[in-house]
Structures are given as C-alpha cells and as structure tokens.
Design a protein around this motif. Structure first.
Motif, PDB file in Angstrom:
ATOM      1  N   UNK A 164       5.937   6.838   3.494  1.00 48.52           N
ATOM      2  CA  UNK A 164       6.100   5.819   2.620  1.00 48.52           C
ATOM      3  C   UNK A 164       5.192   4.756   2.610  1.00 48.52           C
ATOM      4  N   UNK A 165       5.056   4.060   3.580  1.00 49.82           N
ATOM      5  CA  UNK A 165       4.137   2.924   3.813  1.00 49.82           C
ATOM      6  C   UNK A 165       2.701   3.326   3.456  1.00 49.82           C
ATOM      7  N   UNK A 166       2.425   4.361   3.672  1.00 44.62           N
ATOM      8  CA  UNK A 166       0.936   4.746   3.665  1.00 44.62           C
ATOM      9  C   UNK A 166       0.874   4.972   1.936  1.00 44.62           C
ATOM     10  N   UNK A 167       1.738   5.709   1.516  1.00 50.59           N
ATOM     11  CA  UNK A 167       1.757   6.022  -0.031  1.00 50.59           C
ATOM     12  C   UNK A 167       1.818   4.592  -0.766  1.00 50.59           C
ATOM     13  N   UNK A 168       2.526   3.607  -0.525  1.00 49.02           N
ATOM     14  CA  UNK A 168       2.613   2.587  -1.043  1.00 49.02           C
ATOM     15  C   UNK A 168       1.375   1.580  -0.976  1.00 49.02           C
TER      16      UNK A 168
END
Length: 374
Positions: A164-168
C-alpha cells in the motif's frame, strides 16, 4: 522484441499500433493477462515500436540503433521495475547484479513469470515485492529528463506486488506525469491491484494464445510435429512456457502415473501415496507442474463427460479411464478435486515444498473421492 516475434494476437497488435498512428496514446496503460501469456512481451514490443527510428507499417524495424538497444534491454529511456527481495546491503553493485539477472532472464525467457525471476535471484525464502524504496525510485526516474530527448517509458512488472505504501507513493506521478512519459504496467492478477491504481490506468486485456497460434509457433520454432504440438497445447492452459516445457519433458508416462495415483487415493493407500510424494520431489520442477496440469486436464474432461461424452477428444486408454472415473464420482466431487489440483499447481509454481504439497493433496483427494461416489 518485436510484434512479429509474438504468436498471433493480430487484432490487439493492430490496436496498439493504431493508438500511436492516431495519436491516442494513453500515458498510463495496464497490460492485463495470465502468466505464460504475452502481456510482458507485448508491452516490450509496444515500447520498441514507439521508440523505433524507422517504424514499419505495423512493427518496429528491428535494425535501427534504438531497436538494437531494446533487444538487449539496455535503452537508457526504458526503465524496468519488478518485485525483488530487500538486499542485505543497499548498494549500487547489488542492484546492478539484480538488473543483470533480470535482463538475462527476459532475453532468454520473454514469457517468464515471477517464480522464474525468484529462482534466478535465489530469493525463494525471502519476501519479493515492489517496496516503498523502489516506488521512490520510480518517482525519481519520472523527474529525470529523457537521455535521448524523446519518450521515456517505465515498464512495471507485477504492480500487484506493490504494498500500500509503495502504491500510494506513485499515485500522483502516475496521474500527472511529466510530458513524454509513458507507464506500461504488466499484471497477472488484476483483482489484486489497488483501486486507486486501477482508476489511473487504461486497461489492455491480453488473451491467452489460441490453439492455432500456439501449435503453429511450436511447429515452426521448436520442431514439433503437429500431433505433439496439439498435445502440448492441451496441457498448457494457453501458456507458451508450459507448452514448450511439455515438449521438452515429454508426457508419455503421465496417464499411467495419474491412474496409479487415483487408484491409491481411492484405496486410501497412504503408504503408497507417501512413496509417490517422495518420488514426486525427485523430478524437475517443470515435470512436477506438467503432471499437475495433466491431472487438471483429466479432471476437466471427467467433468465435461457429465454433460456430454462427445465434448472430449481423448482416445484409447485415456478416454476409457476418464469415462470410468467420471461415472465413479459425482459432479461436486470432481469440482472439488479440480479446485484442489488448481490450488496445488498454483503453490508449486511459487516454490511450495513439492513432497509436502503433493502428499497433502493426495490425502485431500482420497477423502473427496471416498465421500463423493457417483
């Protein structure tokens, strides 16, 4: 990689070419397909065509300096991002090694899957994903100027492996990229992508190879006979690497192995099943997967027989066993067997312990068979 090197898919190739010729190039595209299909080769062929200095009517020329760089995966304006394990030491030398393994893999196996990369990197026991640190590199890459003054392309393989952190971290640059920046993402599990990523991408659905296209490829490129090519296709599930592996490994003994396996499951002969799982561990990974795909095809045909016997093309001893097996087990049982086989194949492709996976499967199948008699 050029379009002509990829079997079939003529309509999709034409659509991609026309998107450029009509100036309808979406800045962020998602090539969505299945492992063993043409999603990654198509994305690379598309990038090659867009950058080619001497485009032909429907393909890159293959001979200009740009095409030569693309063939070696060393074009300075094409950047590849893919899942990998966190290195023990964060340094440029380690990353260069990973990139070299990647280039070698897709040069030799353009239809490779993540499990092939994990094997090549020897990171089976580590978490392989696209990290937030890698996402920051994507942002940095987007902010750089093009080396050759033209289009800058980012090919992101398995974006579903972003946390999630990478996608955001990449949302803003995907939605509002600098001029002359193109994202080509390649996914095999569309449903696992974050909706915030999906909403920013134009989806390009890549179908599996048809029987005609794949068998023609096997005959022309691997010297297969028409009969062997058709048999390889039957157990490939439309996957080119699976079909090629089937040709190389052969499947002459698969029917009798499967019959022996099912008889031991029916009789709940766990000592024999245990020995079978030990033998299963000794064969190559590709052969293990061929056996599972063969079993899946047999059960699929047994299910089809419930509707109409003339739907299956199997002949001889194979057909006789399918008919008997279909009569012996009810439809619900066959569907449960198919589901368990599919799941086990999925885990074997991702480096599950073969002996444990096959023995656990055998025990479950034995229970299903004995409780779902026809």
């Amino acid at each position: 990689m050029r379009f002509e090197e990829i079997p079939g898919l003529l309509a999709l190739k034409k659509t991609l070419v026309l998107s450029h010729q009509r100036n309808h190039l979406a800045h962020a595209q998602l090539f969505s397909g299945q492992e063993g299909g043409a999603a990654l080769p198509l994305a690379i062929a598309y990038a090659t065509y867009l950058l080619c200095e001497n485009k032909e009517a429907a393909d890159a020329c293959g001979s200009c300096p740009t095409c030569q760089k693309m063939a070696k995966h060393i074009h300075p304006d094409v950047h590849y991002f893919f899942p990998s394990a966190k290195p023990e030491k964060e340094d440029g030398k380690q990353q260069s090694k990973v990139n070299e393994v990647w280039r070698k893999l897709i040069s030799e196996q353009p239809y490779a899957s993540l499990s092939d990369l994990i094997s090549a990197l020897d990171t089976e026991n580590k978490q392989n994903h696209i990290s937030k640190a890698e996402a920051k590199k994507i942002v940095q890459t987007v902010s750089m100027k093009s080396f050759e003054g033209g289009l800058k392309i980012l090919i992101i393989w398995y974006p579903e492996k972003m946390n999630g952190a990478a996608a955001n971290a990449i949302l803003k640059v995907v939605e509002e990229p600098p001029e002359n920046t193109l994202y080509l993402m390649v996914t095999y599990r569309y449903e696992d992508l974050l909706t915030t990523i999906i909403s920013r991408l134009q989806r390009v659905t890549v179908p599996l190879f048809s029987q005609e296209d794949l068998t023609e490829y096997l005959v022309q490129n691997h010297g297969a006979t028409a009969e062997d090519a058709i048999n390889a296709y039957r157990f490939s599930n439309g996957s080119l690497p699976n079909a090629v592996a089937d040709l190389k490994e052969g499947n002459e003994d698969e029917l009798y192995w499967f019959i022996d396996w099912m008889r031991n499951c029916i009789g709940a002969k766990y000592d024999f099943l245990s020995r079978m799982s030990e033998q299963f561990k000794q064969i190559s990974r590709s052969k293990q997967q061929i056996k599972m795909r063969w079993a899946l095809e047999m059960i699929r045909n047994a299910i089809l027989v419930k509707g109409a016997e003339d739907l299956i093309s199997s002949q001889g001893a194979e057909r006789v066993f399918i008919l008997k097996f279909s009569n012996a087990i009810n439809l619900q049982g066959l569907e449960l067997i198919y589901k368990d086989l599919s799941e086990t194949l999925y885990y074997l492709e991702r480096h599950a312990h073969p002996q444990m996976a096959q023995l656990a499967l055998s025990i479950r199948l034995s229970h299903i068979i004995r409780t779902h008699r026809g």
